[in-house]
Design an enzyme around this catalytic site. Structure first.
Site, short mmCIF file in Angstrom:
data_model
loop_
_atom_site.label_atom_id
_atom_site.label_comp_id
_atom_site.label_asym_id
_atom_site.label_seq_id
_atom_site.Cartn_x
_atom_site.Cartn_y
_atom_site.Cartn_z
N LYS A 235 0.83 -1.21 0.00
CA LYS A 235 0.00 0.00 0.00
C LYS A 235 0.86 1.26 0.00
O LYS A 235 0.61 2.19 -0.76
CB LYS A 235 -0.90 0.06 1.25
CG LYS A 235 -1.83 -1.10 1.43
CD LYS A 235 -2.78 -0.87 2.61
CE LYS A 235 -2.10 -0.70 3.96
NZ LYS A 235 -1.36 -1.87 4.44
N ARG B 107 -9.16 0.80 8.55
CA ARG B 107 -8.79 -0.58 8.83
C ARG B 107 -9.97 -1.33 9.43
O ARG B 107 -9.87 -2.54 9.64
CB ARG B 107 -7.64 -0.62 9.82
CG ARG B 107 -6.26 -0.66 9.17
CD ARG B 107 -5.25 -0.59 10.29
NE ARG B 107 -3.96 -1.16 10.00
CZ ARG B 107 -2.93 -0.50 9.51
NH1 ARG B 107 -3.06 0.75 9.15
NH2 ARG B 107 -1.77 -1.10 9.36
N ARG C 120 12.08 -5.36 5.00
CA ARG C 120 11.71 -3.96 4.72
C ARG C 120 12.56 -2.97 5.52
O ARG C 120 12.77 -3.13 6.71
CB ARG C 120 10.24 -3.76 5.08
CG ARG C 120 9.79 -2.33 4.93
CD ARG C 120 8.31 -2.25 4.81
NE ARG C 120 7.63 -2.36 6.08
CZ ARG C 120 6.32 -2.19 6.21
NH1 ARG C 120 5.58 -1.93 5.16
NH2 ARG C 120 5.75 -2.30 7.39
N ARG D 228 11.53 -1.02 11.02
CA ARG D 228 10.48 -0.71 11.99
C ARG D 228 10.43 -1.76 13.10
O ARG D 228 10.55 -2.95 12.83
CB ARG D 228 9.12 -0.66 11.28
CG ARG D 228 8.91 0.62 10.53
CD ARG D 228 7.69 0.58 9.65
NE ARG D 228 6.50 0.01 10.26
CZ ARG D 228 5.29 0.04 9.69
NH1 ARG D 228 5.14 0.61 8.51
NH2 ARG D 228 4.25 -0.49 10.27
N ARG E 239 -0.13 -8.53 13.47
CA ARG E 239 -0.69 -7.51 12.57
C ARG E 239 -1.45 -8.17 11.41
O ARG E 239 -2.50 -7.68 11.00
CB ARG E 239 0.44 -6.61 12.04
CG ARG E 239 1.01 -5.71 13.13
CD ARG E 239 2.34 -5.10 12.72
NE ARG E 239 2.24 -4.23 11.57
CZ ARG E 239 3.22 -4.02 10.70
NH1 ARG E 239 4.40 -4.62 10.85
NH2 ARG E 239 3.05 -3.21 9.71
P1 AMP Z 1 1.03 0.91 9.14
O1 AMP Z 1 2.20 1.80 8.92
O2 AMP Z 1 -0.15 1.26 8.27
O3 AMP Z 1 1.37 -0.56 9.05
O4 AMP Z 1 0.53 1.18 10.64
C1 AMP Z 1 1.38 0.94 11.75
C2 AMP Z 1 0.56 0.84 13.03
O5 AMP Z 1 -0.13 2.08 13.25
C3 AMP Z 1 -0.55 -0.21 13.01
O6 AMP Z 1 -0.08 -1.51 13.30
C4 AMP Z 1 -1.49 0.34 14.09
O7 AMP Z 1 -0.96 0.11 15.39
C5 AMP Z 1 -1.41 1.85 13.83
N1 AMP Z 1 -2.44 2.24 12.83
C6 AMP Z 1 -2.23 2.72 11.58
N2 AMP Z 1 -3.39 2.97 10.94
C7 AMP Z 1 -4.37 2.64 11.82
C8 AMP Z 1 -5.79 2.63 11.75
N3 AMP Z 1 -6.45 3.02 10.64
N4 AMP Z 1 -6.49 2.23 12.86
C9 AMP Z 1 -5.85 1.86 13.98
N5 AMP Z 1 -4.52 1.80 14.11
C10 AMP Z 1 -3.77 2.18 13.03
#
Ligand code: AMP
Length: 224
Positions: A13, A88, A127, A160, A171
């Site tokens: 994404k 999400r 990554r 990360r 996740r």
């Molecule tokens: P990402 O970079 O999109 O993988 O997001 C990293 C982390 O941020 C996720 O594992 C969640 O802990 C938090 N996070 C990001 N987007 C959301 C969302 N829409 N709702 C809830 N938590 C989020």
């Protein structure tokens, strides 16, 4: 035209949203990036978000929706937005529709990037991310020109914390649970398109443009 990219962590994404931003001028709105920025800034929001992120859990809806509302208020009224990592959950999708409706706008296309779990795990474990702006690399599939340095802005690359194997499994499990009602929600609206996210980056990009009905950069507008 507003677009949502749905997909598991590691489905691409972020990479695809970056391409849409760079080539077509989309505003990239990634809640994960906004939370990481808040963590770095040491704000109260950052501390709260970190306590969920480090476990691979979702940040509570009120907090996440509030963050998106605030970001939308700051967005240029003519901006075309690509949402990455939001929504999400079904409740977040409903809230987004309401936020956009209050601006007289809507989601035009939702792209689901399908990738199998073994490939997701392989991608996430290799990554590396740019510390300045979140540009994504992979040690084997998309290495930077100079090890540890972002090609785009020269910033340091880092791995990360939540790309650790045990957090990755959590996740992915959260994603698989929450995606079901989202597919039903956007399927019923007739805006959902599925793409094989295991393809090459450029092939996925081309398919996003075609299924999303997005004109390529520089191409003439379609007749109404
Ligand atoms: P990402 O970079 O999109 O993988 O997001 C990293 C982390 O941020 C996720 O594992 C969640 O802990 C938090 N996070 C990001 N987007 C959301 C969302 N829409 N709702 C809830 N938590 C989020």
């Amino acid at each position: 035209m507003h677009l949502i990219l749905l997909g598991a962590p590691g489905s691409g994404k972020g990479t695809q949203a970056e391409l849409l931003a760079k080539r077509l001028g989309y505003t990239h709105l990634a809640t994960g990036d906004l939370f990481r920025e808040a963590v770095r800034g040491g704000s109260e929001l950052g501390r709260l978000a970190q306590s969920y992120m480090e476990r691979g859990a979702l940040v509570p809806d009120e907090v996440t929706i509030g963050l998106v509302r605030e970001r939308l208020e700051r967005a240029n009224p003519t901006a075309q937005i690509v949402f990455d990592g939001y929504p999400r959950k079904w409740v977040q999708a409903r809230a987004l529709d309401e936020l956009l409706a209050s601006r007289g706008e809507k989601i035009d296309a939702v792209i689901l990037l399908n990738v199998s779990t073994p490939i997701l795990v392989e991608r996430l474990s290799g990554r590396w991310v740019c510390r300045a702006q979140g540009h994504n690399y992979h040690l084997a599939f998309h290495p930077p020109r100079v090890a540890g340095v972002c090609d785009v802005d020269g910033a340091e690359l880092y791995q990360r914390d939540d790309d650790r194997p045990e957090v990755v499994q959590r996740r992915i499990a959260v994603f698989l649970r929450e995606i079901v009602p989202l597919i039903a929600y956007y399927g019923a609206q007739g805006v959902l398109h599925e793409i094989d996210g295991a393809q090459e980056i450029e092939a996925v990009h081309r398919q996003i443009l075609s299924v999303g009905g997005i004109p390529k950069a520089g191409s003439p507008p379609r007749p109404a």
